[in-house]
Design a protein around this motif. Sequence first.
Motif, PDB file in Angstrom:
ATOM      1  N   LEU A 131     -13.701  -1.363  -1.684  1.00 38.64           N
ATOM      2  CA  LEU A 131     -12.245  -1.329  -1.714  1.00 38.64           C
ATOM      3  C   LEU A 131     -11.731  -2.683  -1.261  1.00 38.64           C
ATOM      4  CD1 LEU A 131      -9.756   0.534  -2.103  1.00 38.64           C
ATOM      5  CD2 LEU A 131      -9.845   0.973   0.338  1.00 38.64           C
ATOM      6  N   ALA A 144     -12.679  10.513  -1.645  1.00 39.19           N
ATOM      7  CA  ALA A 144     -11.266  10.145  -1.814  1.00 39.19           C
ATOM      8  C   ALA A 144     -10.449  10.351  -0.540  1.00 39.19           C
ATOM      9  CB  ALA A 144     -10.650  10.938  -2.964  1.00 39.19           C
ATOM     10  N   TRP A 201       0.841  -1.201   0.000  1.00 40.16           N
ATOM     11  CA  TRP A 201       0.000   0.000   0.000  1.00 40.16           C
ATOM     12  C   TRP A 201       0.876   1.251   0.000  1.00 40.16           C
ATOM     13  CZ3 TRP A 201      -5.340   0.881   2.426  1.00 40.16           C
ATOM     14  CH2 TRP A 201      -6.213  -0.159   2.112  1.00 40.16           C
ATOM     15  N   THR A 209      -7.743   8.871  -5.112  1.00 38.30           N
ATOM     16  CA  THR A 209      -8.760   8.335  -6.017  1.00 38.30           C
ATOM     17  C   THR A 209      -8.173   7.263  -6.919  1.00 38.30           C
ATOM     18  OG1 THR A 209      -9.987  10.423  -6.003  1.00 38.30           O
ATOM     19  CG2 THR A 209     -10.424   8.911  -7.820  1.00 38.30           C
ATOM     20  N   ARG A 246      -7.632   4.026  -5.034  1.00 34.62           N
ATOM     21  CA  ARG A 246      -8.872   3.261  -4.850  1.00 34.62           C
ATOM     22  C   ARG A 246      -9.281   2.551  -6.132  1.00 34.62           C
ATOM     23  NH1 ARG A 246     -13.493   2.789  -1.702  1.00 34.62           N
ATOM     24  NH2 ARG A 246     -12.596   4.095  -0.072  1.00 34.62           N
ATOM     25  N   GLU A 247      -9.194   3.248  -7.253  1.00 34.10           N
ATOM     26  CA  GLU A 247      -9.582   2.624  -8.522  1.00 34.10           C
ATOM     27  C   GLU A 247      -8.656   1.451  -8.857  1.00 34.10           C
ATOM     28  OE1 GLU A 247     -12.227   3.145 -10.211  1.00 34.10           O
ATOM     29  OE2 GLU A 247     -12.926   4.848  -9.021  1.00 34.10           O
ATOM     30  N   ASN A 293      -9.551  -1.430  -6.493  1.00 26.87           N
ATOM     31  CA  ASN A 293     -10.828  -2.027  -6.873  1.00 26.87           C
ATOM     32  C   ASN A 293     -10.681  -2.909  -8.109  1.00 26.87           C
ATOM     33  OD1 ASN A 293     -12.223  -0.809  -4.798  1.00 26.87           O
ATOM     34  ND2 ASN A 293     -12.904   0.936  -6.022  1.00 26.87           N
ATOM     35  N   ARG A 352     -13.025   8.666   6.831  1.00 23.02           N
ATOM     36  CA  ARG A 352     -13.135   7.619   5.816  1.00 23.02           C
ATOM     37  C   ARG A 352     -14.353   7.798   4.920  1.00 23.02           C
ATOM     38  NH1 ARG A 352     -14.511   3.009  10.368  1.00 23.02           N
ATOM     39  NH2 ARG A 352     -16.748   3.395  10.453  1.00 23.02           N
ATOM     40  N   PRO A 354      -5.598   6.786   1.567  1.00 23.00           N
ATOM     41  CA  PRO A 354      -5.564   5.364   1.913  1.00 23.00           C
ATOM     42  C   PRO A 354      -4.662   5.065   3.098  1.00 23.00           C
ATOM     43  CG  PRO A 354      -4.371   5.779  -0.122  1.00 23.00           C
ATOM     44  CD  PRO A 354      -5.069   7.046   0.223  1.00 23.00           C
TER      45      PRO A 354
END
Length: 377
Positions: free
Chosen positions: A306, A101, A18, A30, A33-34, A37, A97, A104
Amino acid sequence: MRAGTAGLRLSDAQRLAWLRLIRSERVGPTTFRELLNHYGTAAAALEALPDLSRRGGGVRGIKIASRPEAERELDALTRLGGRLVALGEPDYPAHLRHVDAPPPLLSMLGEEAIARRPAVAIVGARNASLAGRKIARSIAAGLGEHGLVVVSGLARGIDAAAHEATVDTGTIAVLAGGLDQIYPPENEPLLRSLVLAGGAAVTEMPLGWSARARDFPRRNRLISGLGLAVVVVEAAKRSGSLHTARFASEQGRDVLAVPGSPLDPRAEGCNHLIREGATLVTSAADVIEAISALIDDRPAEPPRHLEESEAERSAPMGEPDDAVRSRILEALGPTPTAIDEIIRECALDAGVVQLVLLELELAGRLERHGGGTVSLI
């Protein structure tokens, strides 16, 4: 395990992946996250970055944070007494949270449990008047006595006054730079005292990062996102405090302001906020009355889309063809356009559109804006 699942804890290997992903070039919250995912794990996303950038038309390779770089940052953070908290973990600030966005990963120094308590942000002028600092201390102290955490940005003036008044009851300092790059330097003793007393310092920036002008709006967005409401005490017409108030409105937070003399430029921003609908407050009791319905309102679990799992997933989406990419590129331009509108107008699957947008962004050809909009660079 899903990042929205209660009790999630990343393994050491996942945390390192991460960290590498969010520290890589052109990867913001953002995009992170994309990528997660789509690819399921940060490790898989890291492997995909070079190909995504190439497919998006990148003219040079993308810089990916190396494993040794990430390990050095983690080791240095541990030596400092801090830790990395991931979105979805129990110690990640509950209300943050749910903003658009959220970071993370947060670097945190101090008491973990404080992030789970209800909080209110207090911000204002750096060149605050004596009266302004006095009322900031009074409001902050009253909120602390009521069991609320006070959040601010450790700046001179109003921020420092709010922190000073709540050292013993709990306060969170949000930094624009790394945890080892305190600004302003004269507030470093204040930071040490609030951390030792059970408060905390948080930032999304890496160790060694000296805050630049463009980093303060990012910090202000975290300040507003951490709490139930934002209280503004003295703010000029164009100031960072008004940016924080704007972020608060966008995040669905209550905005409250202390009125001031129309003869004092430092009150112009607060008076403007009140004219625009902000709640007028002059005491902690006013603030508590304004947000009383929110104090016991526990935030829901974070979105559960997520992923961070090594479990078997369905086959990844195939590479979009050139015709699909051309259709999406034609829909884009220098004016920010809503992603939902692109999906609708192009009559394409949302996952396909998001993948092409990722390619363009990682190639340095796309910029993301607030409200789910994007534009070509």
